[in-house]
Design a protein around this motif. Structure first.
Motif, PDB file in Angstrom:
ATOM      1  N   TYR A   7       4.645   0.687 -12.525  1.00 17.72           N
ATOM      2  CA  TYR A   7       5.193   1.674 -11.494  1.00 17.72           C
ATOM      3  C   TYR A   7       5.673   3.069 -12.542  1.00 17.72           C
ATOM      4  O   TYR A   7       6.614   2.683 -13.198  1.00 17.72           O
ATOM      5  CB  TYR A   7       6.166   1.236 -10.397  1.00 17.72           C
ATOM      6  CG  TYR A   7       6.129   2.517  -9.672  1.00 17.72           C
ATOM      7  CD1 TYR A   7       5.508   2.666  -8.408  1.00 17.72           C
ATOM      8  CD2 TYR A   7       7.588   3.109  -9.614  1.00 17.72           C
ATOM      9  CE1 TYR A   7       5.983   4.092  -7.746  1.00 17.72           C
ATOM     10  CE2 TYR A   7       8.090   4.194  -8.648  1.00 17.72           C
ATOM     11  CZ  TYR A   7       7.106   4.629  -7.547  1.00 17.72           C
ATOM     12  OH  TYR A   7       7.469   5.646  -7.043  1.00 17.72           O
ATOM     13  N   GLY A  12       5.441   8.649  -9.146  1.00 21.24           N
ATOM     14  CA  GLY A  12       5.144   7.909  -7.915  1.00 21.24           C
ATOM     15  C   GLY A  12       3.887   7.077  -7.961  1.00 21.24           C
ATOM     16  O   GLY A  12       3.202   6.991  -6.751  1.00 21.24           O
ATOM     17  N   THR A  13       3.361   6.854  -9.023  1.00 24.23           N
ATOM     18  CA  THR A  13       1.897   6.214  -8.974  1.00 24.23           C
ATOM     19  C   THR A  13       2.066   4.853  -9.838  1.00 24.23           C
ATOM     20  O   THR A  13       2.913   4.414 -10.542  1.00 24.23           O
ATOM     21  CB  THR A  13       0.802   6.954  -9.893  1.00 24.23           C
ATOM     22  OG1 THR A  13       1.447   7.268 -11.302  1.00 24.23           O
ATOM     23  CG2 THR A  13       0.753   8.341  -9.269  1.00 24.23           C
ATOM     24  N   TRP A  14       1.278   3.813  -9.212  1.00 21.46           N
ATOM     25  CA  TRP A  14       1.081   2.659  -9.781  1.00 21.46           C
ATOM     26  C   TRP A  14      -0.038   2.656 -10.778  1.00 21.46           C
ATOM     27  O   TRP A  14      -1.093   3.183 -10.537  1.00 21.46           O
ATOM     28  CB  TRP A  14       0.648   1.654  -8.916  1.00 21.46           C
ATOM     29  CG  TRP A  14       1.931   1.262  -7.870  1.00 21.46           C
ATOM     30  CD1 TRP A  14       2.378   1.840  -6.969  1.00 21.46           C
ATOM     31  CD2 TRP A  14       2.836  -0.003  -8.179  1.00 21.46           C
ATOM     32  NE1 TRP A  14       3.696   1.069  -6.380  1.00 21.46           N
ATOM     33  CE2 TRP A  14       3.877   0.210  -7.298  1.00 21.46           C
ATOM     34  CE3 TRP A  14       3.006  -0.870  -9.027  1.00 21.46           C
ATOM     35  CZ2 TRP A  14       4.913  -0.638  -7.148  1.00 21.46           C
ATOM     36  CZ3 TRP A  14       3.970  -1.799  -9.209  1.00 21.46           C
ATOM     37  CH2 TRP A  14       5.172  -1.850  -8.228  1.00 21.46           C
ATOM     38  N   LEU A  39      -3.916  10.096   1.613  1.00 17.47           N
ATOM     39  CA  LEU A  39      -2.434  10.145   0.966  1.00 17.47           C
ATOM     40  C   LEU A  39      -1.642  11.223   0.960  1.00 17.47           C
ATOM     41  O   LEU A  39      -0.522  11.513   1.258  1.00 17.47           O
ATOM     42  CB  LEU A  39      -2.258   9.621  -0.379  1.00 17.47           C
ATOM     43  CG  LEU A  39      -0.914   9.173  -1.094  1.00 17.47           C
ATOM     44  CD1 LEU A  39      -0.649   7.984  -0.442  1.00 17.47           C
ATOM     45  CD2 LEU A  39      -1.120   9.007  -2.570  1.00 17.47           C
ATOM     46  N   ALA A 144       1.969  11.313  -6.846  1.00 18.28           N
ATOM     47  CA  ALA A 144       2.009  11.039  -5.271  1.00 18.28           C
ATOM     48  C   ALA A 144       3.472  11.600  -4.987  1.00 18.28           C
ATOM     49  O   ALA A 144       4.001  11.396  -3.889  1.00 18.28           O
ATOM     50  CB  ALA A 144       2.224   9.413  -5.077  1.00 18.28           C
ATOM     51  N   LYS A 145       4.235  12.387  -5.829  1.00 20.21           N
ATOM     52  CA  LYS A 145       5.629  12.779  -5.624  1.00 20.21           C
ATOM     53  C   LYS A 145       5.554  14.504  -5.615  1.00 20.21           C
ATOM     54  O   LYS A 145       6.423  15.217  -6.158  1.00 20.21           O
ATOM     55  CB  LYS A 145       6.549  12.530  -6.519  1.00 20.21           C
ATOM     56  CG  LYS A 145       7.060  11.039  -6.368  1.00 20.21           C
ATOM     57  CD  LYS A 145       8.180  10.810  -7.320  1.00 20.21           C
ATOM     58  CE  LYS A 145       8.708   9.268  -6.789  1.00 20.21           C
ATOM     59  NZ  LYS A 145       9.728   9.166  -7.895  1.00 20.21           N
ATOM     60  N   VAL A 266      -5.958   4.284  -3.310  1.00 25.54           N
ATOM     61  CA  VAL A 266      -4.705   4.204  -2.408  1.00 25.54           C
ATOM     62  C   VAL A 266      -4.776   2.892  -1.874  1.00 25.54           C
ATOM     63  O   VAL A 266      -5.913   2.630  -1.131  1.00 25.54           O
ATOM     64  CB  VAL A 266      -5.022   5.338  -1.423  1.00 25.54           C
ATOM     65  CG1 VAL A 266      -3.743   5.221  -0.405  1.00 25.54           C
ATOM     66  CG2 VAL A 266      -4.840   6.694  -1.972  1.00 25.54           C
ATOM     67  N   GLU A 270      -0.057  -3.375   1.942  1.00 26.51           N
ATOM     68  CA  GLU A 270       0.934  -4.028   0.865  1.00 26.51           C
ATOM     69  C   GLU A 270      -0.067  -5.090   0.329  1.00 26.51           C
ATOM     70  O   GLU A 270      -0.672  -5.981   0.818  1.00 26.51           O
ATOM     71  CB  GLU A 270       1.839  -4.430   1.471  1.00 26.51           C
ATOM     72  CG  GLU A 270       2.892  -5.312   0.293  1.00 26.51           C
ATOM     73  CD  GLU A 270       4.229  -5.681   0.816  1.00 26.51           C
ATOM     74  OE1 GLU A 270       5.167  -5.086   1.036  1.00 26.51           O
ATOM     75  OE2 GLU A 270       4.137  -6.942   0.989  1.00 26.51           O
ATOM     76  N   ILE A 278       2.652  -4.098  -4.364  1.00 26.19           N
ATOM     77  CA  ILE A 278       2.279  -2.711  -4.262  1.00 26.19           C
ATOM     78  C   ILE A 278       2.399  -2.322  -2.803  1.00 26.19           C
ATOM     79  O   ILE A 278       1.607  -2.953  -2.204  1.00 26.19           O
ATOM     80  CB  ILE A 278       0.910  -2.337  -4.978  1.00 26.19           C
ATOM     81  CG1 ILE A 278       0.898  -2.632  -6.356  1.00 26.19           C
ATOM     82  CG2 ILE A 278       0.952  -0.601  -4.702  1.00 26.19           C
ATOM     83  CD1 ILE A 278      -0.297  -2.518  -6.770  1.00 26.19           C
ATOM     84  N   ASP A 281      -0.158   2.353   1.076  1.00 25.47           N
ATOM     85  CA  ASP A 281      -0.227   3.833   1.077  1.00 25.47           C
ATOM     86  C   ASP A 281       0.334   4.503  -0.177  1.00 25.47           C
ATOM     87  O   ASP A 281       1.440   5.282  -0.307  1.00 25.47           O
ATOM     88  CB  ASP A 281       0.427   4.662   2.094  1.00 25.47           C
ATOM     89  CG  ASP A 281      -0.325   4.386   3.443  1.00 25.47           C
ATOM     90  OD1 ASP A 281      -1.412   4.233   3.424  1.00 25.47           O
ATOM     91  OD2 ASP A 281       0.663   4.169   4.585  1.00 25.47           O
ATOM     92  N   ARG A 282       0.244   3.601  -1.367  1.00 25.30           N
ATOM     93  CA  ARG A 282       0.300   4.067  -2.731  1.00 25.30           C
ATOM     94  C   ARG A 282      -0.650   4.441  -3.647  1.00 25.30           C
ATOM     95  O   ARG A 282      -1.720   3.762  -3.446  1.00 25.30           O
ATOM     96  CB  ARG A 282       1.256   2.997  -3.573  1.00 25.30           C
ATOM     97  CG  ARG A 282       2.672   2.718  -2.600  1.00 25.30           C
ATOM     98  CD  ARG A 282       3.836   3.896  -2.722  1.00 25.30           C
ATOM     99  NE  ARG A 282       4.987   3.528  -2.432  1.00 25.30           N
ATOM    100  CZ  ARG A 282       5.576   3.406  -0.936  1.00 25.30           C
ATOM    101  NH1 ARG A 282       4.456   3.940  -0.170  1.00 25.30           N
ATOM    102  NH2 ARG A 282       6.763   3.202  -0.653  1.00 25.30           N
TER     103      ARG A 282
END
Length: 375
Positions: A7, A12-14, A39, A144-145, A266, A270, A278, A281-282
């Motif tokens: 992460y 904010g990304t995996w 997203l 993602a931020k 995305v 989970e 993860i 919604d990531r």
């Protein structure tokens, strides 16, 4: 212990860098969605994703893909071989002296092929290159931020910059509605999904993917393979003597120099991947350029080995989003490289005029590749 899924708190990304982990994600579209705009909430219009194969999930993706597959069946691709040979020969006949591979062959060849297939004017190929460059040079980090809105503004600016392309394609699509021809654009405007014709937005986005993806990948495949041969003259000599080795060299160049380094997904729910959990919604970034060098899968991962077998690289993706134009790109690559080797006794870079790398971390290629073609 190497971590293949991690992460990035700043963005904010995996990030997925391992081969088995990336393969698992690509083969599970129900968990790892391609609908990236979801997203970021509702988009102000459908210019970005509606009808875009790259950002569509099943069942809509299945319908669009079945439509696209009619243009890239093995029979259709094989039938293009004589024309590809003819075009490559014409382009090489125009070379006087040393060769600048991008402008004289690697770009015009696939552009002409896909333009003729679609039915748009080949004479507009410089426009296609400008639009492709806009996409390739959009090298901002995925995040993602997006607190300051920089990414959203970048997406909006790119959409605005590509609006002339949308207008251009829509004008040709509208023409086919009143004056149909024997080309792919006509088949697209006449096609029906669930009994309905595609909307203007779907047609434009669908055609954009075919036009741009149909030539960018081949351009980079050609130039990257020549670079690999230049860096490995002992293998280049063997391939000149035995052309049956060329397909393996192309695959190995795809592995070492993945045309597109990263694919975005995305999580719909989970999920566990690579020992990490993860959340839903990531944003998940799948790094093909690193997965293709995973030592768990590839022995001597940094070595160019045209005899590598198997070579399960992920440069064309995998699963339902496997690159639609991969068979055509491979065919164009084999034909063009064989003719290059036939035509020129030398294909080497010049230290005094080195290649110009594409200024992006999201793709691997060159914008200019001057070559010496004689001793």
């Amino acid at each position: 212990m190497t971590t293949h899924v991690h992460y990035d708190d700043r963005l904010g990304t995996w990030n997925v860098t391992g081969h088995p982990e990336m393969l698992s994600a690509l083969n599970d579209p129900a968990t790892f969605s391609s609908n990236i705009p979801r997203l970021f909430g509702e988009h102000p219009d459908d210019r970005i994703s509606d009808g875009n194969l790259v950002q569509t999930d099943p069942p809509d993706h299945r319908k669009l893909r079945s439509l696209a597959n009619t243009a890239f069946t093995p029979k259709v691709v094989a039938a293009l071989q004589p024309r590809i040979v003819e075009l490559t020969t014409e382009l090489l006949d125009a070379v006087d002296g040393d060769l600048e591979l991008v402008s004289q062959l690697a770009h015009p060849l696939p552009v002409i092929v896909i333009a003729e297939l679609l039915g748009v004017p080949v004479s507009d190929r410089e426009l296609f290159r400008q639009w492709a460059d806009l996409l390739l040079l959009n090298d901002g980090e995925f995040t993602a931020k997006d607190e300051d809105g920089a990414q959203a503004r970048r997406f909006q600016e790119m959409a605005a910059a590509l609006q002339p392309m949308a207008d251009y394609l829509l004008s040709h699509l509208n023409e086919r509605r009143t004056r149909p021809r024997e080309d792919l654009l006509t088949r697209l405007v006449q096609a029906e999904l669930d009994g309905e014709r595609l909307t203007d937005g779907q047609l434009v986005n669908f055609t954009t993917v075919l036009l741009l993806a149909g030539h960018i990948t081949t351009t980079m495949l050609l130039t990257n393979t020549v670079l690999c041969l230049d860096e490995n003259p002992e293998h280049a000599a063997k391939i000149r003597a035995d052309r049956s080795l060329l397909p393996g060299a192309i695959e190995e160049s795809l592995r070492l120099r993945s045309p597109f380094n990263v694919l975005a997904r995305v999580t719909a729910v989970e999920t566990a991947l690579g020992g990490q959990v993860i959340p839903a919604d990531r944003m998940v970034l799948l790094w093909a350029n690193q997965a293709n060098r995973d030592p768990r899968v590839f022995a001597r991962p940094d070595e160019f080995d045209p005899l590598r077998d198997p070579n399960p690289h992920l440069s064309f993706g995998r699963g339902i989003h496997f690159c639609l134009g991969a068979p055509l790109a491979r065919l164009e690559g084999r034909i063009a490289l064989n003719l290059l080797l036939d035509r020129f006794p030398v294909l080497r870079t010049d230290p005094a005029d080195p290649p110009v790398l594409t200024a992006t971390t999201n793709s691997t290629g060159v914008s200019r590749l001057p070559l010496r073609t004689a001793y």
